[in-house]
Scaffold this active site. Structure first.
Site, PDB file in Angstrom:
ATOM      1  N   ILE A  48       9.079  -3.028  24.238  1.00  0.00           N
ATOM      2  CA  ILE A  48       9.684  -2.141  23.232  1.00  0.00           C
ATOM      3  C   ILE A  48       8.623  -1.699  22.235  1.00  0.00           C
ATOM      4  CG2 ILE A  48      11.357  -1.997  21.335  1.00  0.00           C
ATOM      5  CD1 ILE A  48      12.973  -4.167  22.826  1.00  0.00           C
ATOM      6  N   HIS A  50       8.751  -0.698  18.748  1.00  0.00           N
ATOM      7  CA  HIS A  50       9.774  -0.767  17.706  1.00  0.00           C
ATOM      8  C   HIS A  50       9.720   0.445  16.782  1.00  0.00           C
ATOM      9  CE1 HIS A  50      11.302  -4.749  18.627  1.00  0.00           C
ATOM     10  NE2 HIS A  50      10.068  -5.059  18.974  1.00  0.00           N
ATOM     11  N   LYS A 250      15.304 -11.536  16.717  1.00  0.00           N
ATOM     12  CA  LYS A 250      15.955 -10.233  16.748  1.00  0.00           C
ATOM     13  C   LYS A 250      17.222 -10.272  17.592  1.00  0.00           C
ATOM     14  CE  LYS A 250      11.850  -7.413  15.929  1.00  0.00           C
ATOM     15  NZ  LYS A 250      10.706  -8.324  15.993  1.00  0.00           N
ATOM     16  N   CYS A 404       6.223  -0.080  50.213  1.00  0.00           N
ATOM     17  CA  CYS A 404       7.396  -0.745  49.628  1.00  0.00           C
ATOM     18  C   CYS A 404       8.559   0.224  49.680  1.00  0.00           C
ATOM     19  CB  CYS A 404       7.099  -1.129  48.179  1.00  0.00           C
ATOM     20  SG  CYS A 404       8.553  -1.483  47.174  1.00  0.00           S
ATOM     21  N   CYS A 406      11.857  -0.305  48.875  1.00  0.00           N
ATOM     22  CA  CYS A 406      12.848  -0.344  47.786  1.00  0.00           C
ATOM     23  C   CYS A 406      12.433   0.589  46.659  1.00  0.00           C
ATOM     24  CB  CYS A 406      12.999  -1.755  47.243  1.00  0.00           C
ATOM     25  SG  CYS A 406      13.507  -2.976  48.450  1.00  0.00           S
TER      26      CYS A 406
END
Lengths: 498, 430, 130
Positions: A48, A50, A250, A404, A406
């Site tokens: 994240i 922020h 948090k 790959c 997926c």
């Protein structure tokens, strides 16, 4: 040679500092004990950026969070990594929560955070219909974003190296000795001499400071468990969702990752042994229960049955909880430690501050006119339309082979990742997403292993998941008996009984 | 030997089959036999045959070829049939998309991105293994936790070993087969841990893969924690109570460097999802009618991508039907639309297909929820078939003949498995 | 019944492999001859029990090393079953073996393995590496 600066630790902080220094003609060594950069805390976090409004006034966190937030926007223009300002919401469930939101809103505005807005329940429901209908209000911060933290770390390191930084992988620091007006950093692979040493050793920050005779607060490890949910739930929430905070934590968040996977977590508990040298990266049944209870409080439709992967990361927490950035009593030795949340957000601001601190201590920073800020973006087959992919595949047939399925990653992408520094299965996975999908590598692991082995001229038994003793396959018992058999790193040449 | 020349790929095929495993090969044969002239099989691996190529053990083909074969033998026989029929097989290739007009976007190293127009498409992508993540085993995340199928590939195809001391979670057939396979390669297998009170695999595999080698099978036991930083160094296992919850007070540690996970398969339906065909929430595969057609016209599906089979022979049978229907679709053969819906009733998880037609014979596949002995399989009140036993691990097949439905005028039939009433009661009722 | 010292009595237990019922079979034998099978619920169960007691046999499937082949391992099987107590020896004997590509399905890679009278055959074609 003697470097101007040796940075200990190639996590996101060390990489950001190295890249910032690479704008100048200063010579820099970036020293890392692992086989790749960013395999520690920088890989295992919430990803994240922020909003900049949350850190408490008067802390170093507050001094760097908003600036860092803004700098990520600049970095994302220069370097290829996943970053999007999706915004975040802090959700209130009662009047007490709402009071906290008002305070946070004011704090953010004082700090210059733009776009903050308080949403009532109706607006919240319209924008995020899957959130709990018990929520009475939310604070919206459009400045917040999500980032692929490992990609950012890889890109910072790669950019630093392109601009002249010497990256010294698998160099475990064993001692730091004074040498005239500088230092000799003793590592498992030889000495590195430098005028300045920047300690960005994360969980090992206090230990590295002690080696140099510098004081440092004790660093402890606070573990966070995170749970990734099936792609089915992509788009379930559009923004990062926080509960109203209580205390240091948090709380449990809903995180729509840059890759479109919904992630829930993290927990925040001291590791079992409290030590920073802990090996405790366990996810636990209790942690999962806590995370899913917390997530369901925000969005009741989230179920544990949708979990497709889980991991834990360790926050390097200094006594007092704030970042510890600055000079020590040992001239020329700087601490940049205790960089827990919002450390990822603050990283580019911290890097600028550290460069300024080094300049204040006498480091000359003549700009490098040859500095190249950008890096070419790696091909991402899954994001190309058919015509674009066809063009790439015609140029290099390796982009015509899916490694790959997926995540629809081509062999060409895996080869490119290896060429750009991936040495391990995790290194490939975090650069390309190969092995991150529903089958978790069941189909592609052998192909990726073979590609690493071939491209790095490594025998299969020496290919690892994440360096060290994380071997995946060993030689056959009969092959081990033959003289031409390659040695396995774990000494599996001994004959198994049977 | 020189590298074989790239396939001379046509721009249009009557039938394009996605996947070259047993389902795809069976469908290709079925399509040709039904009159489709140009049939293409697309496989993502360097050679077709699918998972059979790594299943080197015995036990395939008893129904289909009336003899017991190994996986590679079964694959090679089918590949020969495909070759005889002039089917094009494109390996190392991948289907990215099938649009509304059945234009197939194909990615391959020799053809970059080729658009191929298909008269009909058969989805035959097979299955993938459930992973450690799917059952959420807490603990660390070291190397050495892998699916049984990955270990099988390492050993049988690549020629490496997964570890020195192996524990196996789940008593599915692949796990049992791998226990024997590893022991024969000099690897120590410390035990198989099964959550359920009964083994999941065939008793033949319990005997020949575990009993023969004195490998302990711990029933009603599961792995509750993985330990080790870089590589697995031990696991914690615990017995479970009736509600399948681990009893942690009775947990114990097992030293091992490898944990094989053999806890079942799920349809590999990424492409089906992407195409937006209707999926069955129970099987997670596409919903199909009695011709194996999905909710999208001209798109058929068969094999493990529809539902998980225990026997490859059944896959071949079902896939031949799907291919044959796809061939019929392009040659304009008219098949009356289904007019009866099947709904799962007591002790039935699902049926394939979900609809049938009263005008012809059908094979309906179903799976039960729980084991039963001396039971009866009921198709509404039009047909009852006595069964000695049913177990969830073994698919049940039901032949539905037109005569069962002669006097049936409803739209829905419930398929159920019930305990047989004592003979005396039955006699009285009759 | 009084103890019989002239004859050797034996009881063995097996799990039936005929079908998923997995009947627990109990075999009584005298002087190596099966006299009674209990626990079976069909004829096949009895036949299995007698076979397991008198002459248990198994097929062996494994892989052998290939030189210059498209793949590094060739899957093989015993063309017929071998005595159960020779299974491990057969597998070990095949560890030592290396064959050269190309190989065709059914090719004998090792004749009369360990004097069992059973050949080991390839279970697929394996062309030479491109």
């Amino acid at each position: 040679m003697r470097y101007d600066v040796a940075i200990v630790g190639a996590g996101v902080i060390g990489c950001a500092i190295a890249r910032e220094l690479s704008r100048s003609l200063a010579t820099v060594a970036l020293i890392e004990r692992d086989v790749e950069v960013g395999l520690g805390t920088s890989k295992a976090n919430s990803g994240i950026i922020h909003g900049g409004h949350r850190a408490h006034d008067g802390t170093l966190k507050a001094a760097t969070e908003w600036r860092g937030n803004q700098l990520w926007g600049e970095l994302a223009k220069e370097l290829p990594f996943g970053f999007e300002r999706v915004g975040d919401l802090t959700v209130a469930f009662d009047e007490a929560d709402l009071a906290v939101l008002h305070e946070t809103l004011e704090q953010g505005r004082r700090r210059g955070v733009t776009g903050l807005e308080l949403w009532d329940a109706e607006r919240l429901r319209r924008e995020e219909p899957n959130l709990s209908h018990e929520a009475i209000a939310a604070l919206h911060a459009p400045s917040a974003g999500v980032v692929n933290p490992y990609e950012a770390c890889f890109a910072l390191a790669e950019s630093a190296v392109r601009n002249g930084v010497d990256l010294k992988l698998e160099h475990a620091v064993e001692g730091i000795d004074r040498d005239g007006d500088g230092f000799v950093v003793r590592t498992s692979r030889g000495d590195v001499a430098a005028r300045f040493v920047v300690n960005a050793a994360g969980l090992f920050g206090d230990a590295v400071a002690r080696m140099a005779g510098a004081s440092a607060p004790t660093i402890r490890a606070r573990k966070g468990e995170e749970y990734l949910l099936d792609k089915r739930l992509a788009g379930y929430v559009g923004r990062v969702v926080f509960p109203t905070p209580s205390g240091e934590s948090k709380g449990i968040l809903l995180i729509p990752t840059y890759d479109g996977t919904l992630m829930v977590g993290p927990t925040a508990h001291w590791t079992a042994d409290h030590g920073a040298d802990t090996t405790d990266l366990d996810t636990t049944a209790a942690g999962a229960a806590e995370v899913f209870a917390g997530a369901r409080r925000l969005a009741p439709g989230i179920a544990e049955a949708d979990c497709i992967a889980e991991f834990a990361g360790l926050r390097a927490v200094a006594d007092g909880e704030d970042f510890v950035i600055g000079a020590t009593e040992v001239a020329g030795f700087l601490n940049v430690i205790g960089i827990q949340s919002p450390g990822l957000t603050a990283a580019p601001a911290i890097a600028q501050d550290v460069v300024a601190l080094l300049a204040a201590q006498g480091l000359e920073l003549e700009p490098d006119d040859a500095f190249v800020p950008g890096l070419e973006a790696p091909v991402r087959a899954a994001q190309l339309d058919f015509e674009e992919l066809a063009r790439v595949a015609r140029g290099d047939p390796a982009f015509g082979r899916i490694a790959c399925r997926c995540e629809r990653v081509t062999e060409g992408e895996v080869r490119a990742a290896i060429a750009r520094g991936a040495r391990t299965m995790d290194g490939v996975k975090f650069r390309t997403r190969a092995g991150m999908g529903r089958c978790q590598g069941g189909f592609c692991a052998w192909r990726v292993m073979s590609l690493i082995a071939e491209a790095t001229d490594t025998p299969i038994p020496a290919v690892t998941k994440k360096g060290g003793g994380s071997w995946i396959a060993r030689v056959r018992t009969d092959a081990a008996e033959r003289s031409d058999a390659p040695d396995a790193p774990d000494g599996t040449r001994e004959v198994a009984h049977g | 030997m020189a590298k074989p020349a790239p396939l001379d790929l046509r721009r249009r095929y009557d039938v394009v089959v996605v996947g070259g495993g047993p389902a795809g090969l069976g469908a290709a044969v079925g399509a040709r036999d039904a009159g489709a002239e140009h049939v293409l099989v697309v496989d993502r691996e360097p050679e077709a045959g699918g998972i059979l190529q790594q299943c080197i053990h015995h036990g395939f083909g008893l129904h289909h070829f009336k003899e017991e074969l190994t996986g590679p033998e079964y694959a090679q026989r089918f590949l020969a049939q495909v070759t005889e029929r002039g089917v094009d097989v494109l390996t190392d290739a991948y289907v990215l998309d099938v649009d509304r007009d059945r234009r197939v976007a194909l990615l391959s190293q020799d053809h970059a991105l080729a658009p191929v127009d298909a008269g009909a498409v058969v989805l035959a992508m097979g299955a993938r293994e459930r992973t450690r993540e799917a059952v959420r085993i807490p603990g660390s995340r070291p190397a050495g936790v892998m699916t049984a199928g990955f270990a099988q590939k390492l050993v049988n195809v690549a020629g490496y070993l997964p570890g020195k001391r192996v524990a196996i979670l789940g008593s599915g057939d692949i796990g049992l087969i791998m226990a024997r396979r590893l022991i024969l390669e000099g690897v120590e297998v410390v035990g198989v841990f099964e959550l359920m009170p009964h083994a999941n695999g065939l008793s033949r595999n319990v005997v020949q893969c575990l009993h023969d080698f004195d490998v302990p099978l711990h029933l009603s036991t599961t792995v509750v924690r993985v330990h080790g930083r870089d590589r697995v160094d031990r696991i914690t296992v615990a017995p479970v109570d009736e509600a399948l919850r681990p009893v942690l007070s009775r947990a114990w540690d097992v030293a091992c460097d490898t944990l094989l996970v053999s806890i079942g398969l799920i349809p590999d339906n990424e492409l089906a999802r992407h195409l937006g065909v209707r999926l069955d929430p129970v099987t997670t595969g596409p919903v199909v009618d009695s011709t194996m057609q999905t909710s999208r016209d001209g798109v058929f599906a068969c094999g493990n991508t529809v539902h998980i089979h225990d026997l490859v022979d059944m896959v071949s049978q079902e896939s031949y039907l799907a291919g044959s229907a796809a061939g019929g679709f392009v040659t304009g053969r008219h098949t009356p639309a289904d007019n009866v819906r099947l709904t799962p009733g007591a002790n039935v998880r699902y049926t394939v297909p979900t609809t049938i037609s009263t005008d012809r014979e059908h094979t309906v596949y179903l799976r039960v929820q729980k084991p039963m002995t001396d039971c009866v399989l009921r198709l509404g009140d039009v047909h009852a078939k006595p069964l000695r036993y049913v177990v969830p691990a073994e698919m049940v097949t039901l032949k539905v003949r037109p005569r069962f439905l002669e006097a049936f005028h409803g739209g829905t039939l419930t398929v159920s498995v019930e305990t047989r009433e004592p003979a005396s009661t039955k006699g009285a009722a009759a | 019944m009084s103890p019989d010292h002239e004859h050797e009595h034996d009881t063995a237990h097996y799990l039936c492999i005929g079908c998923p019922l997995g009947c627990r079979l109990e075999v009584d034998a005298v002087d190596g001859e099966v006299v009674e099978v209990r626990g079976n619920s069909c004829k096949r169960g009895k036949e299995f029990a007698v076979q397991e007691y008198t002459d248990p046999r198994r097929f062996v499937t494994t892989t052998v090393r290939v030189e210059a082949g498209r793949w590094p391992r060739l899957p093989v099987k015993t063309a017929a079953s071998v005595p159960k107590d020779r299974v491990a020896d057969v597998a070990r004997a095949l560890h030592e073996l290396t064959v050269a590509a190309p190989v065709a399905m059914g090719d004998v890679v090792l004749a009369d393995v360990l004097g069992t009278g059973v050949d080991v055959v390839a279970t697929r074609d394996l062309p030479r590496a491109a």
